[in-house]
Design a protein around this motif. Structure first.
Motif, PDB file in Angstrom:
ATOM      1  N   LYS A  36      -3.136   0.572  -3.757  1.00 62.72           N
ATOM      2  CA  LYS A  36      -2.684  -0.792  -3.482  1.00 62.72           C
ATOM      3  C   LYS A  36      -2.191  -1.376  -4.793  1.00 62.72           C
ATOM      4  CE  LYS A  36      -4.359  -5.278  -2.016  1.00 62.72           C
ATOM      5  NZ  LYS A  36      -5.539  -6.113  -1.966  1.00 62.72           N
TER       6      LYS A  36
ATOM      7  N   GLU B 122       3.331   0.618   3.122  1.00 63.73           N
ATOM      8  CA  GLU B 122       3.043  -0.464   4.069  1.00 63.73           C
ATOM      9  C   GLU B 122       3.181  -1.776   3.335  1.00 63.73           C
ATOM     10  OE1 GLU B 122      -0.581  -0.751   6.467  1.00 63.73           O
ATOM     11  OE2 GLU B 122      -0.164   1.391   6.848  1.00 63.73           O
TER      12      GLU B 122
ATOM     13  N   GLY C  94      -2.707  12.086   0.281  1.00 60.91           N
ATOM     14  CA  GLY C  94      -3.649  11.391   1.152  1.00 60.91           C
ATOM     15  C   GLY C  94      -4.318  10.194   0.484  1.00 60.91           C
ATOM     16  N   ASP C  95      -4.013   9.923  -0.809  1.00 56.79           N
ATOM     17  CA  ASP C  95      -4.612   8.740  -1.460  1.00 56.79           C
ATOM     18  C   ASP C  95      -3.828   7.492  -1.061  1.00 56.79           C
ATOM     19  OD1 ASP C  95      -5.884  10.696  -2.948  1.00 56.79           O
ATOM     20  OD2 ASP C  95      -4.321  10.643  -4.511  1.00 56.79           O
ATOM     21  N   THR C  96      -4.543   6.360  -1.030  1.00 55.52           N
ATOM     22  CA  THR C  96      -3.833   5.102  -0.816  1.00 55.52           C
ATOM     23  C   THR C  96      -3.953   4.262  -2.079  1.00 55.52           C
ATOM     24  OG1 THR C  96      -4.259   5.162   1.524  1.00 55.52           O
ATOM     25  CG2 THR C  96      -3.679   3.029   0.631  1.00 55.52           C
TER      26      THR C  96
ATOM     27  N   ALA D  50       5.861   8.697  -0.791  1.00 52.43           N
ATOM     28  CA  ALA D  50       4.715   8.056  -0.139  1.00 52.43           C
ATOM     29  C   ALA D  50       5.189   7.292   1.079  1.00 52.43           C
ATOM     30  CB  ALA D  50       4.032   7.080  -1.108  1.00 52.43           C
ATOM     31  N   ASP D  51       4.242   6.950   1.933  1.00 54.55           N
ATOM     32  CA  ASP D  51       4.519   6.020   3.022  1.00 54.55           C
ATOM     33  C   ASP D  51       4.120   4.643   2.541  1.00 54.55           C
ATOM     34  OD1 ASP D  51       5.598   7.327   5.121  1.00 54.55           O
ATOM     35  OD2 ASP D  51       3.661   7.922   5.989  1.00 54.55           O
TER      36      ASP D  51
ATOM     37  N   TYR E  53       0.868  -1.182   0.000  1.00 57.21           N
ATOM     38  CA  TYR E  53       0.000   0.000   0.000  1.00 57.21           C
ATOM     39  C   TYR E  53       0.901   1.227   0.000  1.00 57.21           C
ATOM     40  CZ  TYR E  53      -3.744  -3.075   1.533  1.00 57.21           C
ATOM     41  OH  TYR E  53      -4.675  -4.079   1.623  1.00 57.21           O
ATOM     42  N   ALA E  54       0.620   2.177  -0.883  1.00 59.52           N
ATOM     43  CA  ALA E  54       1.382   3.428  -0.879  1.00 59.52           C
ATOM     44  C   ALA E  54       0.428   4.557  -0.525  1.00 59.52           C
ATOM     45  CB  ALA E  54       1.995   3.675  -2.247  1.00 59.52           C
ATOM     46  N   ARG E  55       0.707   5.206   0.608  1.00 64.17           N
ATOM     47  CA  ARG E  55      -0.116   6.364   1.006  1.00 64.17           C
ATOM     48  C   ARG E  55       0.609   7.617   0.537  1.00 64.17           C
ATOM     49  NH1 ARG E  55      -1.696   4.097   5.438  1.00 64.17           N
ATOM     50  NH2 ARG E  55       0.226   4.680   6.481  1.00 64.17           N
ATOM     51  N   THR E  56       0.053   8.277  -0.462  1.00 60.93           N
ATOM     52  CA  THR E  56       0.766   9.407  -1.062  1.00 60.93           C
ATOM     53  C   THR E  56       0.593  10.665  -0.202  1.00 60.93           C
ATOM     54  OG1 THR E  56      -1.091  10.193  -2.355  1.00 60.93           O
ATOM     55  CG2 THR E  56       0.261   8.479  -3.361  1.00 60.93           C
TER      56      THR E  56
END
Ligand code: BTN
Length: 329
Positions: free
Chosen positions: A298, A328, A294-296, A325-326, A288-291
């Motif tokens: 997958k 997960e 604020g979008d996620t 991005a963050d 999962y990339a949280r940009t």
């Protein structure tokens, strides 16, 4: 810092480290370094105050009995293995943030390869403006200033290069084999050991300086982490059960960075990309990339492109280029 006096002190320290467990006479040190016996005596006293275990025996001289893992200007400089990086060292017992300090120094024209190190940061900061926990005497909190002649769009490559240098250094000195979560979190068993913050000073399309901040949890005890970090972060000591030599880790980071950086400047990103991929934890996996918006998203982490950008393929076959991005896993 970095004046003639401390240079002599660093050279004395280097002689003692090179002849560990042997006595070196005050006269021999004076002859080698061209200074007075009183100056040698004064520097030895300073080194002892800094925590170095140095015996002094009449008629025999001085002997280093144990290496010091304590962080000081002298023990970082004494065994530096680089040609350029880190020789212009700005060491502070405490600073608000080495990153902030490095930005000021870079604006004032600090030389390529200048390194800022602190034993504690009161307001250390991480990516996306987050706080970075940096307690006294337990970690490596440092910022390196480099001035490469590269285009703006190539700078993410240096972030990846840094993470490779850090993983190699940790392995060399502590034996721990960490992995890299894109772009540059260094993890062991899912817990973050190191964070890297790369920032730019630029004009139009021209890079003036890159400030690379490295925060490494080395000798903190697991219980010392604030509750909110306990699940996500760990120190190298908590993995190995013993303390590690912070100056040696800094020296190894600089050594690996300089080698990789010279390769990069001469031959381009190709080799660094391959090395980075060999340590990457997320490639070939669903993540999962949280940009920053604020979008996620997958998708399948396909790899990185020639500029270090993450390629994420979603179910519909679209390949997204992720710049920041963050992640997960
Ligand atoms: C991250 O968020 O993962 C990056 C953390 C970077 C922390 C380092 S510690 C040394 C330097 N000084 C700072 O204030 N931040 C960086």
């Amino acid at each position: 810092m970095g004046d003639g006096l401390s240079k002599t002190k660093n050279r004395i320290l280097k002689m003692l480290v090179d002849h560990q467990n042997e006595y070196l006479s005050g006269q021999k040190i004076c002859d080698c370094l061209g200074c007075s016996r009183t100056a040698v005596w004064k520097h030895i006293k300073d080194l002892q105050k800094e925590g170095f275990k140095i015996d002094s025996v009449q008629k025999k001289g001085y002997r280093m009995t144990a290496p010091s893992h304590h962080l000081s200007e002298a023990n970082i400089l004494s065994s530096l293995k680089t040609k350029k990086l880190g020789h212009n060292l700005k060491f502070h017992e405490t600073l608000p943030s080495t990153q902030k300090e490095a930005h000021h120094l870079a604006e004032d024209g600090a030389a390529d390869g200048t390194l800022v190190v602190a034993d504690e940061q009161s307001t250390g900061r991480g990516r996306l403006g987050r706080e970075w926990h940096s307690p006294m005497g337990t970690g490596i909190w440092m910022s390196l200033i480099i001035r490469p002649d590269i285009a703006l769009h190539q700078t993410p490559q240096l972030t990846l290069l840094t993470s490779v240098a850090v993983v190699k250094a940790i392995h060399d000195i502590t034996g721990v084999e960490c992995g890299i979560k894109w772009p540059n979190d260094i993890l062991y068993n899912g817990k973050k050991i190191v964070g890297i913050l790369t920032e730019l000073q630029a004009e139009a399309s021209h890079v003036k300086a890159i400030i690379i901040g490295i925060g490494m949890n080395v000798n903190a005890d697991a219980a010392d982490f604030p509750d909110e970090l306990k699940k996500r972060a760990a120190s190298i000591k908590s993995l190995t059960g013993r303390e590690h030599d912070r100056p040696a880790i800094i020296q190894a980071i600089l050594k690996h960075f300089e080698l990789l950086y010279n390769t990069y400047l001469e031959e381009g990103f190709e080799i660094i990309k391959l090395l980075w991929e060999s340590y990457a934890l997320s490639l070939g996996k669903e993540i999962y990339a949280r940009t920053v918006k604020g979008d996620t998203i997958k998708g399948l982490a396909k790899g990185i492109d020639d500029e270090g950008v993450l390629l994420l393929e979603t179910r519909d076959g679209t390949v997204h280029h992720i710049y920041s991005a963050d992640i997960e896993i």
